[in-house]
Write an enzyme that holds these catalytic residues in place. Structure first.
Site, mmCIF file in Angstrom:
data_model
loop_
_atom_site.group_PDB
_atom_site.id
_atom_site.type_symbol
_atom_site.label_atom_id
_atom_site.label_comp_id
_atom_site.label_asym_id
_atom_site.label_seq_id
_atom_site.Cartn_x
_atom_site.Cartn_y
_atom_site.Cartn_z
ATOM 1 N N TYR A 28 0.861 -1.182 0.000
ATOM 2 C CA TYR A 28 0.000 0.000 0.000
ATOM 3 C C TYR A 28 0.894 1.227 0.000
ATOM 4 O O TYR A 28 1.635 1.468 0.958
ATOM 5 C CB TYR A 28 -0.883 -0.044 1.249
ATOM 6 C CG TYR A 28 -1.891 1.069 1.383
ATOM 7 C CD1 TYR A 28 -2.784 1.365 0.358
ATOM 8 C CD2 TYR A 28 -1.980 1.795 2.558
ATOM 9 C CE1 TYR A 28 -3.724 2.364 0.497
ATOM 10 C CE2 TYR A 28 -2.922 2.795 2.719
ATOM 11 C CZ TYR A 28 -3.794 3.082 1.685
ATOM 12 O OH TYR A 28 -4.723 4.077 1.836
ATOM 13 N N ASP A 553 -8.615 14.248 8.480
ATOM 14 C CA ASP A 553 -8.331 12.952 9.085
ATOM 15 C C ASP A 553 -9.619 12.343 9.635
ATOM 16 O O ASP A 553 -10.232 12.887 10.547
ATOM 17 C CB ASP A 553 -7.297 13.126 10.200
ATOM 18 C CG ASP A 553 -7.111 11.870 11.031
ATOM 19 O OD1 ASP A 553 -7.266 10.767 10.475
ATOM 20 O OD2 ASP A 553 -6.805 11.999 12.232
#
Length: 676
Positions: A28, A553
């Site tokens: 990833y 976030d």
């Protein structure tokens, strides 16, 4: 199905056992810019990686361009910024998409990023039908755990249905939806909850597709066959292995009984995995190497429930972004297991095991019971909108956190065997992590402005107008989105067009109604509550604590646990969820007359966002209100934040939440006495 080897006979004959094909090996990855990420991808592929897994930055995931106010400090931090087709073409420069298997971790804006990918492939000359890969495209878990949702649940599910209906015709090798239980476990889900909530999500998606009429009933099995899953594997090795076997059996039941899928190949549970990042520790981070290995074994040992793609975190992800070498180390682990061991030469090692069979049945029973509760409510969307699933996750996570704090759950290096020599792995000048160049955001904005200046404005307006018409009329938006991509439309423009039609959504936080009684924690909590009561009496009103999530976030698990524990300790808590601007947080602090402000930031944007909050606090005359910060914050950054006036900085090593509550009380008490 490969033949089951008879190792004794093969040894006698001198023949080698036939090996299964290894799973796809991914890392990833993505950071800073399309140029830097392209270099990283090409390096990883040259080192034996067999597929790409793209990490997008938070503005891209939430449908904002790099110059949006909410994107400040977030550009290129947790992934690659993709504002338009030029960025996507740069990202895959020199990587032929017709021969690549690409996984894109993208949800709310999945239809858009898939459109950019298709448009890029078309510019490379690759036919649509040749494209292989996956879009995560699971919005339910975004409402429950990750937080990168944009639109309300029903239009979001319709967008997912659009991608499914489009890809089964145009991109037959593509997995349009990758139901993701990974973040459910990160949010504290028990194995039974992870099974139930992921399967309920898949049911909601397929029911939407079936009801939408874009896919003929006769073709539904093909659609079912392209649904894949992305799961988490934690450290409880036997339970995780059994969970995967339970997943395969439950999915087979659902696809057969609910959707009438007769062909076994279309009922197969197809999944990829990233092993648990939640359990990686900042303390003694070298121990994470062993954790990652054990967690990977849980999803590759059982052949009948083996992952089709595996991506492993790096040992240092609790410290910050991994470097290329750290990612290579994780890739080498996969290669050793797949190519040096004899694992792929044998059939399923656990068929016939009474221990495994009993655990699988126990997990299936728990999952079926939870699935029945969700079904009675009206399905996964209702369970999201009512806050039911989110509340259950917050409560489960609270029990996990409390078990670690009390020592009931052992975590080596954290609450057991904490003595250690300094680690040579973290002694380098770079602190053993990758630091994003602070100039990345400025350069991305400059490139965005240049792109807008060079494109055909008339073509952009026309393509966006057609996108809006398709969305308003309930038509499939994929072809119009691909046309937008070719015209040079930006991520923010595509998302804003749909925001104007579908609206935006704020999911329930799960904190308000949660009630958790944790054994062994009551005495310490009561002691802190007594201190809160005493201080509140002296202040003349209840101690009030604002928990804020500035920026984009969406990892809200820590903030939720802080808010829940603060309320449990008797504080009045102000928590409005994720995705707030610094201005909104400071305004809330002013209007609510809070005694302390806590900021939770895990995206690496703490320096920029905290500085903005501190400046606005001063302008609002709130210099007497202490600010505390929690997140994945390197030591050097923590020192800078404290020098700038932050009262306390907490990182994952500060796992004793009850002690944090006591610290907050002492902090406010001390400042109030000084002011008096």
């Amino acid at each position: 199905m490969p033949k089951q080897p008879n190792s004794a006979a093969e040894a006698a004959s001198g023949t080698m056992p036939r090996r299964d094909t290894p799973w796809l090996m991914r890392t990833y990855a993505g950071h800073s810019s399309a140029e830097e990420s392209n270099k990283l991808y090409r390096t990883n592929l040259s080192r034996g990686q067999t597929g790409l897994s793209v990490a997008f930055d938070l503005p891209t995931q939430t449908g904002y361009d790099a110059d949006h106010v909410l994107a400040r400090g977030e550009v290129g931090k947790v992934g690659v910024p993709i504002c338009h087709i030029g960025d996507m073409m740069t990202l895959f420069d020199g990587i032929p998409l017709e021969r690549m298997n690409t996984s894109m971790t993208i949800n709310a804006t999945a239809a858009w990023l898939l459109s950019l990918y298709i448009a890029t492939a078309e510019k490379q000359g690759a036919p649509r039908a040749s494209l292989q890969g996956t879009t995560q495209n699971d919005i339910i878990k975004e409402y429950l755990s990750r937080g990168t949702y944009v639109f309300p649940p029903k239009p979001s599910l319709n967008l997912i249905a659009d991608t499914i209906a489009f890809t089964y015709r145009e991109l037959p090798k593509w997995n349009p939806t990758n139901v993701c239980s990974y973040h459910l476990q990160e949010a504290g889900a028990t194995p039974e909850q992870e099974l139930a909530y992921a399967l309920a999500t898949a049911v909601a998606v397929l029911d939407t597709v079936r009801a939408g009429g874009q896919v003929p009933e006769a073709d539904l099995p093909q659609v079912v066959g392209r649904i894949s899953f992305f799961v988490n594997a934690g450290i409880r090795f036997v339970t995780e292995l059994c969970k995967m076997r339970a997943f395969t059996e439950l999915w087979d039941e659902i696809t057969r009984d609910r959707y009438g899928v007769a062909e076994e190949k279309f009922r197969r549970f197809r999944y990829g995995v990233q092993v648990n990042s939640l359990g990686l520790t900042e303390q003694q981070p070298e121990n994470n190497v062993y954790r990652i290995l054990l967690e990977m074994l849980a999803v590759v040992l059982s052949k009948n429930a083996r992952a089709r793609a595996v991506q492993l975190p790096a040992w240092n992800e609790a410290l910050g972004l991994p470097r290329p070498w750290d990612q290579q180390w994780s890739l080498r682990l996969q290669q050793i297991v797949a190519m040096e061991t004899d694992l792929l030469e044998y059939g399923d090692l656990f068929d016939g095991s009474p221990v495994v069979a009993a655990k699988v049945e126990e997990l299936k029973a728990g999952a079926r019971a939870e699935l029945a509760r969700i079904e009675e409510m009206g399905g996964a969307v209702t369970a999201v909108e009512s806050g039911y699933m989110k509340q259950r996750l917050v409560e489960s996570n609270a029990r996990r956190v409390a078990a670690i704090e009390s020592g009931e759950m052992a975590v080596i290096g954290v609450n057991k065997f904490v003595e250690t020599a300094p680690s040579p792995l973290t002694s380098g000048e770079d602190g053993a992590i990758l630091t994003v160049d602070p100039g990345v955001e400025r350069r991305q904005i400059e490139k965005l402005q240049a792109h807008k200046a060079a494109r055909d404005a008339t073509a952009v307006e026309a393509s966006l107008a057609e996108l809006a018409r398709a969305a308003k009329e309930g038509r499939n938006i994929m072809e119009s989105s691909i046309a937008c991509a070719h015209a040079g439309v930006t991520t923010g423009e595509w998302a804003e067009t749909l925001r104007q039609i579908f609206g935006e959504y704020r999911a329930p936080t799960g904190v308000g109604g949660s009630v958790v009684e944790v054994r062994g924690d009551r005495d310490r909590t009561e002691a802190v509550r007594a201190k809160v009561d005493s201080l509140s009496d002296r202040l003349g009103r209840r101690l009030k604590f604002l928990v804020g999530k500035p920026g984009l976030d969406g990892h809200s698990n820590g903030a939720e646990q802080i808010a829940l524990k603060a309320r449990d300790c008797g504080m009045e808590v102000v928590y409005e969820g994720i995705r707030l601007t610094p201005a909104q947080i400071v305004n809330a602090a002013l209007e609510e007359s809070v005694h302390v402000v806590g900021l939770s930031i895990l995206s690496g944007s703490h320096n920029e966002l905290v500085a903005d909050v501190m400046r606005r606090m001063a302008e609002a005359g709130l210099t007497d209100v202490p600010v505390i910060v929690g997140g994945i914050i390197p030591d050097e950054d923590a020192r800078k934040l404290k020098a700038a006036g932050v009262a306390r900085v907490y990182t994952p090593k500060d796992f004793e939440i009850t002690q944090i509550m006591a610290d907050i009380v002492d902090l406010v008490d001390g400042l109030s006495r000084e002011a008096a």
